[in-house]
Design a protein around this motif. Structure first.
Motif, PDB file in Angstrom:
ATOM      1  N   THR A 184       0.800  -1.225   0.000  1.00 59.96           N
ATOM      2  CA  THR A 184       0.000   0.000   0.000  1.00 59.96           C
ATOM      3  C   THR A 184       0.831   1.273   0.000  1.00 59.96           C
ATOM      4  O   THR A 184       0.284   2.342  -0.177  1.00 59.96           O
ATOM      5  CB  THR A 184      -0.937   0.026   1.236  1.00 59.96           C
ATOM      6  OG1 THR A 184      -0.144  -0.096   2.417  1.00 59.96           O
ATOM      7  CG2 THR A 184      -1.950  -1.101   1.161  1.00 59.96           C
ATOM      8  N   THR A 185       2.146   1.171   0.188  1.00 61.02           N
ATOM      9  CA  THR A 185       2.965   2.391   0.231  1.00 61.02           C
ATOM     10  C   THR A 185       3.894   2.513  -0.974  1.00 61.02           C
ATOM     11  O   THR A 185       4.834   3.283  -0.953  1.00 61.02           O
ATOM     12  CB  THR A 185       3.810   2.442   1.524  1.00 61.02           C
ATOM     13  OG1 THR A 185       4.625   1.259   1.589  1.00 61.02           O
ATOM     14  CG2 THR A 185       2.926   2.521   2.752  1.00 61.02           C
ATOM     15  N   PRO A 216      -7.764  17.238  -1.594  1.00 59.21           N
ATOM     16  CA  PRO A 216      -8.001  15.866  -2.059  1.00 59.21           C
ATOM     17  C   PRO A 216      -9.313  15.669  -2.811  1.00 59.21           C
ATOM     18  O   PRO A 216      -9.413  14.786  -3.657  1.00 59.21           O
ATOM     19  CB  PRO A 216      -7.997  15.051  -0.760  1.00 59.21           C
ATOM     20  CG  PRO A 216      -8.362  16.024   0.313  1.00 59.21           C
ATOM     21  CD  PRO A 216      -7.826  17.352  -0.124  1.00 59.21           C
ATOM     22  N   GLU A 251      -6.981   7.538  -6.706  1.00 59.41           N
ATOM     23  CA  GLU A 251      -7.032   7.181  -5.283  1.00 59.41           C
ATOM     24  C   GLU A 251      -5.661   6.782  -4.756  1.00 59.41           C
ATOM     25  O   GLU A 251      -5.352   7.041  -3.585  1.00 59.41           O
ATOM     26  CB  GLU A 251      -8.044   6.060  -5.077  1.00 59.41           C
ATOM     27  CG  GLU A 251      -9.481   6.543  -5.186  1.00 59.41           C
ATOM     28  CD  GLU A 251     -10.494   5.495  -4.765  1.00 59.41           C
ATOM     29  OE1 GLU A 251     -10.210   4.735  -3.820  1.00 59.41           O
ATOM     30  OE2 GLU A 251     -11.563   5.433  -5.385  1.00 59.41           O
ATOM     31  N   ASP A 252      -4.847   6.168  -5.595  1.00 56.76           N
ATOM     32  CA  ASP A 252      -3.480   5.838  -5.183  1.00 56.76           C
ATOM     33  C   ASP A 252      -2.724   7.093  -4.739  1.00 56.76           C
ATOM     34  O   ASP A 252      -1.825   7.023  -3.898  1.00 56.76           O
ATOM     35  CB  ASP A 252      -2.707   5.181  -6.329  1.00 56.76           C
ATOM     36  CG  ASP A 252      -3.106   3.729  -6.555  1.00 56.76           C
ATOM     37  OD1 ASP A 252      -3.846   3.180  -5.714  1.00 56.76           O
ATOM     38  OD2 ASP A 252      -2.682   3.150  -7.579  1.00 56.76           O
ATOM     39  N   GLU A 253      -3.077   8.219  -5.330  1.00 60.11           N
ATOM     40  CA  GLU A 253      -2.404   9.482  -5.016  1.00 60.11           C
ATOM     41  C   GLU A 253      -3.070  10.232  -3.857  1.00 60.11           C
ATOM     42  O   GLU A 253      -2.672  11.348  -3.541  1.00 60.11           O
ATOM     43  CB  GLU A 253      -2.398  10.384  -6.254  1.00 60.11           C
ATOM     44  CG  GLU A 253      -1.690   9.804  -7.468  1.00 60.11           C
ATOM     45  CD  GLU A 253      -0.198   9.601  -7.248  1.00 60.11           C
ATOM     46  OE1 GLU A 253       0.366  10.298  -6.366  1.00 60.11           O
ATOM     47  OE2 GLU A 253       0.391   8.750  -7.938  1.00 60.11           O
ATOM     48  N   GLY A 254      -4.105   9.632  -3.277  1.00 64.09           N
ATOM     49  CA  GLY A 254      -4.826  10.308  -2.204  1.00 64.09           C
ATOM     50  C   GLY A 254      -5.828  11.320  -2.708  1.00 64.09           C
ATOM     51  O   GLY A 254      -6.201  12.256  -1.993  1.00 64.09           O
ATOM     52  N   THR A 297       2.942   9.082  -1.728  1.00 63.08           N
ATOM     53  CA  THR A 297       1.844  10.032  -1.589  1.00 63.08           C
ATOM     54  C   THR A 297       2.372  11.383  -1.117  1.00 63.08           C
ATOM     55  O   THR A 297       3.108  11.468  -0.129  1.00 63.08           O
ATOM     56  CB  THR A 297       0.790   9.512  -0.603  1.00 63.08           C
ATOM     57  OG1 THR A 297       0.397   8.210  -1.013  1.00 63.08           O
ATOM     58  CG2 THR A 297      -0.431  10.413  -0.586  1.00 63.08           C
ATOM     59  N   ASP A 309       1.831  15.475   0.141  1.00 59.96           N
ATOM     60  CA  ASP A 309       0.976  16.186   1.091  1.00 59.96           C
ATOM     61  C   ASP A 309      -0.073  16.945   0.277  1.00 59.96           C
ATOM     62  O   ASP A 309       0.151  18.077  -0.158  1.00 59.96           O
ATOM     63  CB  ASP A 309       1.821  17.143   1.940  1.00 59.96           C
ATOM     64  CG  ASP A 309       1.005  17.845   3.007  1.00 59.96           C
ATOM     65  OD1 ASP A 309      -0.166  17.445   3.208  1.00 59.96           O
ATOM     66  OD2 ASP A 309       1.509  18.808   3.627  1.00 59.96           O
ATOM     67  N   ILE A 310      -1.205  16.310   0.062  1.00 58.15           N
ATOM     68  CA  ILE A 310      -2.234  16.841  -0.834  1.00 58.15           C
ATOM     69  C   ILE A 310      -2.977  18.004  -0.184  1.00 58.15           C
ATOM     70  O   ILE A 310      -3.539  17.868   0.903  1.00 58.15           O
ATOM     71  CB  ILE A 310      -3.236  15.735  -1.227  1.00 58.15           C
ATOM     72  CG1 ILE A 310      -2.503  14.551  -1.880  1.00 58.15           C
ATOM     73  CG2 ILE A 310      -4.319  16.287  -2.146  1.00 58.15           C
ATOM     74  CD1 ILE A 310      -1.767  14.888  -3.143  1.00 58.15           C
ATOM     75  N   THR A 369      -1.002  18.840  -5.200  1.00 55.47           N
ATOM     76  CA  THR A 369      -2.194  18.270  -5.829  1.00 55.47           C
ATOM     77  C   THR A 369      -2.017  18.224  -7.341  1.00 55.47           C
ATOM     78  O   THR A 369      -2.357  17.224  -7.990  1.00 55.47           O
ATOM     79  CB  THR A 369      -3.440  19.098  -5.461  1.00 55.47           C
ATOM     80  OG1 THR A 369      -3.536  19.189  -4.041  1.00 55.47           O
ATOM     81  CG2 THR A 369      -4.702  18.469  -6.030  1.00 55.47           C
TER      82      THR A 369
END
Length: 464
Positions: free
Chosen positions: A38-39, A49, A74-77, A43, A45-46, A292
């Protein structure tokens, strides 16, 4: 959630198996496996989102649909809503006004907004959505009159590319009978407008000039070009309001499918591997939400790569056929999306590169691609006054943002999602090319000479 669900499909069975074997060490192993899976995505700091993106119902919106449906956003948050829009003006207005955070857009739209034609705004694109993907279609009646003027091969089929010389006698016949020859394109600053103008003018057919008093671009026109939204093209052709059009897919293939028209050329033949749509955000949005913007670009690059991987196109067609995306029948979408293109009914030809989403550095926003649009705006009078050569480069560098693309791509390399070799070594300019239907050479570093090389259109002296 879609991406997390997919990741869980193998993690949970493995976890159950290891748990059954007992022991804390086994539980720890499972946790480490899950964390590793999952990591993988780094990711950021969005800042924002929750996002809403727009699109027009065209095949080339595919990177947005795929980024959402395959879980890349979603992978990118990022939690993204993707909403169909009614027309290109609506797309532009809603991005500028902040109702949309970004959108699938005509490449010419952010450029015109920055160059002072139409509604002005500071827009940027970090991502080019595709290459090629358009066609020029004429009614059955027009095709029946064009066809005798088109050379045929040994198999009796028309030889491609079909040039507009074959259309000229038909236009002359309409003129003799006192009828204006009308064709459609999707927007004044669309690739389609410039491509159909290029195709016509290469055959000596004047497509009209823009002036302050004639924003329809019909001064001296032998063909009257007007705006029709892409999904309405086939119905407008069938009604006889226009006799042909230039549009993206699936609306050329829809004419074939319905038996109302015949595509006569594609923009691959007008300009091989030409840029088409871009993804656009406001400069303000990018400045306020830099991470973002990078994360969105990462997801879209992954989507482009997925689309061009062998074996994925049929699944892409199924996704695009969904009503919330393009909503066209699977067989119509597949006609062009799976490496073929049908011209006259039954004349289906191999066209592997009709739709390109990743190959040939398709996702990279090259300055030279943007400058081509500026030269065409000046050629046809949308930019009313001559500009110095450096104006073209300085204008496009405020709009096309390969720096954002490069940051996103480097993160994808670190994650193992794309190879380092997919990041081009470039100053933002492609090499000069003559891959046009008339063989004219385009050098983005010499825009004035390029503008002056055409018989039809504005001519500029060097401006200091």
């Amino acid at each position: 959630m879609k991406s997390l669900i997919k990741k869980s499909t193998w993690i949970l069975p493995v976890a159950a198996l290891l748990m059954a074997c007992g022991g804390k060490e086994k539980k720890k192993d499972v946790a480490e496996v899950a964390v590793a899976e999952t990591t993988k995505t780094k990711t950021l700091d969005i800042e924002k989102p929750q996002l809403t993106f727009g699109f027009i119902k065209l095949t080339d919106m595919a990177p947005l649909a795929i980024a959402k449906e395959k879980g890349f956003f979603e992978d990118e948050g990022l939690f993204v809503s993707v909403e169909a829009q009614s027309n290109w003006k609506n797309v532009l207005d809603r991005v500028i006004d902040g109702q949309l955070d970004g959108s699938h857009m005509l490449a010419g739209q952010p450029i015109a907004a920055g160059a002072g034609f139409g509604r002005q705004a500071d827009l940027v694109t970090p991502f080019s959505m595709d290459l090629n993907g358009n066609g020029i279609t004429v009614s059955n009646d027009v095709w029946s009159k064009m066809k005798p003027n088109v050379p045929k091969g040994a198999d009796g089929k028309p030889i491609h590319p079909i040039k507009a010389e074959a259309l000229k006698p038909v236009i002359d016949e309409y003129k003799t009978n006192g009828k204006a020859f009308k064709m459609g394109m999707v927007f004044p600053v669309s690739t389609h407008n410039y491509e159909i103008r290029y195709w016509l003018a290469a055959a000596g057919i004047h497509p009209g000039m823009y002036t302050a008093d004639n924003v329809q671009g019909q001064i001296d026109a032998e063909v009257l070009l007007s705006v029709t939204p892409p999904p309405q093209m086939p119905a407008t052709l069938e009604a006889g309001t226009i006799y042909g059009y230039c549009v993206g897919e699936p609306w050329n293939q829809q004419a074939v499918f319905k038996g109302i028209g015949v595509p006569v050329t594609t923009n691959y033949d007008i300009w091989k591997n030409n840029p088409e749509k871009v993804f656009v955000m406001t400069k303000k949005f990018v400045e306020e939400n830099p991470n973002t913007a990078i994360a969105v670009t990462k997801a879209l690059i992954r989507a482009g790569k997925w689309l061009d991987e062998p074996g994925n196109r049929q699944e892409a067609v199924e996704i695009l056929s969904m009503s919330q995306y393009v909503g066209a029948p699977v067989e119509v979408l597949a006609n062009s999306m799976t490496g073929t293109f049908e011209f006259e009914k039954g004349d289906k030809r191999e066209m592997e590169d009709f739709n390109v989403f990743y190959k040939y550095n398709a996702t990279y926003p090259f300055y030279s691609d943007g400058i081509w649009f500026l030269t065409q705006m000046r050629r046809w009078g949308q930019i009313p006054e001559a500009k110095p050569a450096d104006w073209y480069s300085s204008t496009i560098k405020d709009i096309y943002r390969p720096d954002i693309w490069t940051k996103a791509a480097k993160l994808l390399v670190e994650e193992g999602n794309i190879p380092a070799s997919d990041i081009p070594t470039t100053d933002g300019y492609k090499a000069p090319t003559s891959d046009f239907i008339d063989g004219t050479t385009y050098d983005a570093k010499d825009p004035i000479s390029y503008i002056n090389s055409f018989k039809i259109g504005n001519k500029d002296k060097a401006v200091q």
